[in-house]
Design a protein around this motif. Sequence first.
Motif: not given
Length: 457
Positions: A190-214
């Motif tokens: 539930s916290a992912l969308p807000a976290l990603v939006a705030r990081l993207a607003a800072h202009g950072k390249t974002l990597i999703a790690e520990k992607v375990e499933t489709s």
Amino acid sequence: MSSASQPGLAPGASSGSQHALQPDSQPCPLSASQGALRANPGLAQPFVYLGRQPILDRNGALNAYELLFRGGAQNRADVDDDVRATAQVMTRTIGQLGVPAVLGRHYGYVNISRELLFDDIVHLLPPGRFVLEVLEHVSFDAAVLERLAQLRRAGYRIAFDDVCELTENLLRALPYADIVKVDLMQTERSALPALVARLAAHGKTLIAEKVETSEDFELASSLGFELFQGYFFARPQVLRAPHVRASRLALVRLLALVANDVGTAELERELRSHPGVVVQLLRLVNSSAYAPGRPISSLREAVLAAGTRQIARWAQLLLYASGRDLPWGSDPLVQLAGTRSHFMELAARSLSPQDQDFADAAFMTGIFSLVHVLVGSTPAHTLDRLGLAREIVEAVDGNRGKLGTLLRITMDAERGDYDGAQRIASEAGGMFLALTPPLLGELNLWAGAWFTAYAEG
């Protein structure tokens, strides 16, 4: 840090795993000396290991690798010392497997603790090839932030590892990062969308790690992540190379010499007594951003190409990476390389006393005549990656030229077959006629005594 620390395999991990080196699924052929090491459980294991896990873009194309410590063939990390683990990742990547073989054309992500962040050896990693991945437990105080700024000015890209929330500590440091890796397993969905939006607003390249499933991948893609890493795509591969040991005493001597600001000649003199270090120094020179534009034909050229500061960094890194190990002088392969290289140098001086270049090239030929055994490959494949002069390569891979003739004579002499060595010398004619059995025997004794003196010193 990626999900690489979890052992075992799970279904569905295939894409992104078919690249330059294959995982450690089949044992490499063992030389006689490697077999002896493996047969004796009291000796150090004959191989070193390195894990690498692909980082992919949203189309499944390889973007980079995260390089991971592996203490053995088992696909797990078992890290109890972050500094030593990273130091071993660096030495194995740069000095033993080689950057081109490990990374190809791609970036390598290397975990960096607070201690290594401030250590000069971090500059052994060329900024055009490596991303510094700051571990999650590093506190971003003023000193760390200033150091990150220095490293970015030097050309390094900085990644923050295992982010799962925007803490004050992280917010303070975001201007000093280029990349943020978000841990999907530790972050509330539930916290992912807000976290990603705030990081993207800072202009950072974002990597999703520990992607375990489709489902993880679909969610991360929909949120705007650019890069992905995890078991859904590929397990870490375990790469291996034969263990090339470096004497702790040799490394301490090198550091002392550099600290005393000695000249190239004295550094060269010390390195001549430690063939294992020379092999790794050549890898360092050819892996760095400062690699020479022409082949290296002498140890002096290698020293000049690396520079005293890089040599000091390399010696320090090897000290970091070393553990309880065999004494350098007890390694039979190092003994053979050491005595052979000095024998060839002495013979070259006897044959042509005024030709220093010939003596230097003979010494290098002796060392690199055995390097393919150290790395478990063929002479041609191994020498091609070391940037050596053509006459040295031709001598080792085919016994051609004057150096090739001298190498053949040397190999017979070290077996005690002085008659065979003299036959080769007679067939070659010219200056080689001076290598009579008495002289060859004398040179053998001198070379053996020289190595013993250094091994016990």
